[in-house]
Design an enzyme around this catalytic site. Structure first.
Site, PDB file in Angstrom:
ATOM      1  N   GLY A  13     -41.240  88.545  39.382  1.00  0.00           N
ATOM      2  CA  GLY A  13     -41.923  89.624  39.392  1.00  0.00           C
ATOM      3  C   GLY A  13     -42.151  90.791  39.616  1.00  0.00           C
ATOM      4  CB  SER A  19     -43.826  95.097  41.978  1.00  0.00           C
ATOM      5  OG  SER A  19     -42.956  95.538  41.032  1.00  0.00           O
ATOM      6  CB  ILE A  20     -48.756  92.993  42.184  1.00  0.00           C
ATOM      7  CG1 ILE A  20     -49.752  94.059  41.533  1.00  0.00           C
ATOM      8  CG2 ILE A  20     -49.739  91.986  42.856  1.00  0.00           C
ATOM      9  CD1 ILE A  20     -50.538  93.386  40.292  1.00  0.00           C
ATOM     10  CG  ASP A  64     -33.999  84.777  29.143  1.00  0.00           C
ATOM     11  OD1 ASP A  64     -34.877  85.052  29.024  1.00  0.00           O
ATOM     12  OD2 ASP A  64     -32.664  84.742  27.843  1.00  0.00           O
ATOM     13  CB  ILE A  92     -44.319  86.907  34.760  1.00  0.00           C
ATOM     14  CG1 ILE A  92     -42.173  86.542  35.554  1.00  0.00           C
ATOM     15  CG2 ILE A  92     -43.316  86.789  33.142  1.00  0.00           C
ATOM     16  CD1 ILE A  92     -41.876  85.049  34.937  1.00  0.00           C
ATOM     17  CE1 TYR A 156     -54.133  94.287  30.783  1.00  0.00           C
ATOM     18  CE2 TYR A 156     -55.342  91.897  29.959  1.00  0.00           C
ATOM     19  CZ  TYR A 156     -54.353  92.519  30.987  1.00  0.00           C
ATOM     20  OH  TYR A 156     -54.343  91.764  31.127  1.00  0.00           O
ATOM     21  CE  LYS A 163     -51.836  88.948  32.893  1.00  0.00           C
ATOM     22  NZ  LYS A 163     -50.698  88.955  33.691  1.00  0.00           N
ATOM     23  CB  VAL A 195     -43.688 100.343  35.726  1.00  0.00           C
ATOM     24  CG1 VAL A 195     -42.858 100.415  35.315  1.00  0.00           C
ATOM     25  CG2 VAL A 195     -43.148 100.178  37.534  1.00  0.00           C
ATOM     26  CB  SER A 196     -46.790  96.611  34.010  1.00  0.00           C
ATOM     27  OG  SER A 196     -45.962  95.937  34.477  1.00  0.00           O
TER      28      SER A 196
END
Length: 254
Positions: A13, A19-20, A64, A92, A156, A163, A195-196
């Site tokens: 991820g 990124s986290i 993938d 992810i 969201y 989630k 970014v997400s």
């Protein structure tokens, strides 16, 4: 002594240094973990190669996560390089950006709904099914969630539903994995600029409101998430499994 010494942990991820998952990698590296990384595109591979050097990792593998064959190939290659290993970080999240820009019922459709569940929730199951027999006793699996799984967060939208599925997944997987002495937990992070997250309409407003309503009047960073993740993937947390741990300066109780 560093509490992740001799632990080998695979991280999914990372996109870039915001990124986290990168914050988690840094925290684990500081605790002497050996790290391997997964990429899914040429762009992510390029970014990860640069970051991997900073944590002295030479293992960067393609996967993938929508393909069982690709996932199985990943772990066959990893086993040849590492043998048995000690943990997985599943960070992810992906969905069509249009799903994060309007009223939920106006933008939701069958294809995006199914895709969201496959990528954001089932991917964890698929990864575990392919790797469970090459994980050491007392290994740890960690995934990332958000309060949108249990509360309404503007725009969201569809991300909140997988989630919620992901958090339920953790509980059911904990029972199965407990038989193999493997623990699994989720971190529900406060909002972080990645970014997400910037794909969510009005994210800056959500970020500011969260800051003003948290008990410390600030938002968490990838460093703080990383420190908790390192703890949860260590033997210091052997008694913790099947849990969703909130790391958000108490925002979730407001």
């Amino acid at each position: 002594m560093a509490f992740l010494k001799k632990k080998k942990i695979l991280i999914f991820g990372i996109k870039n240094h915001f990124s986290i998952a990168w914050g988690i990698a840094l925290a684990m590296y500081k605790q002497n973990a050996k790290l391997a990384f997964v990429y899914h595109s040429k762009k992510s591979k390029k970014n990860i190669k640069i970051l991997a050097k900073k944590v002295k990792s030479k293992i960067i593998l393609y996967c993938d996560i929508n393909s069982d064959d690709s996932i199985q190939t990943l772990f066959k290659i990893l086993f040849k390089k590492w043998g048995m290993f000690d943990g997985i970080v599943h960070s992810i999240a992906n969905i069509s950006k249009i799903q994060l820009t309007n009223d939920y019922i106006k933008v939701i459709n069958r294809l995006d709904f199914l895709y969201a569940h496959e990528v954001n929730s089932f991917s964890l199951v698929a990864i575990i099914k392919a790797s469970k027999n090459i994980l050491n006793k007392n290994s740890s699996i960690l995934t990332l969630s958000y309060i949108g799984a249990i509360k309404y967060i503007p725009y969201y939208n569809i991300m909140g539903i997988p989630k919620a599925s992901l958090e339920s997944n953790v509980r059911y997987l904990a029972v199965s994995l407990g038989k193999k002495n493997i623990k699994i937990n989720a971190i529900s992070s406060g909002p972080i600029k990645t970014v997400s997250s910037y794909g969510i309409k009005n994210f800056s407003k959500i970020f500011d409101i969260s800051k003003n309503n948290s008990l410390f009047n600030k938002n968490v960073t990838i460093k703080e998430i990383g420190n908790v993740a390192a703890f949860l993937c260590s033997n210091l947390s052997l008694g913790i499994t099947g849990q969703v741990i909130y790391v958000d300066y108490g925002l979730n109780i407001i």
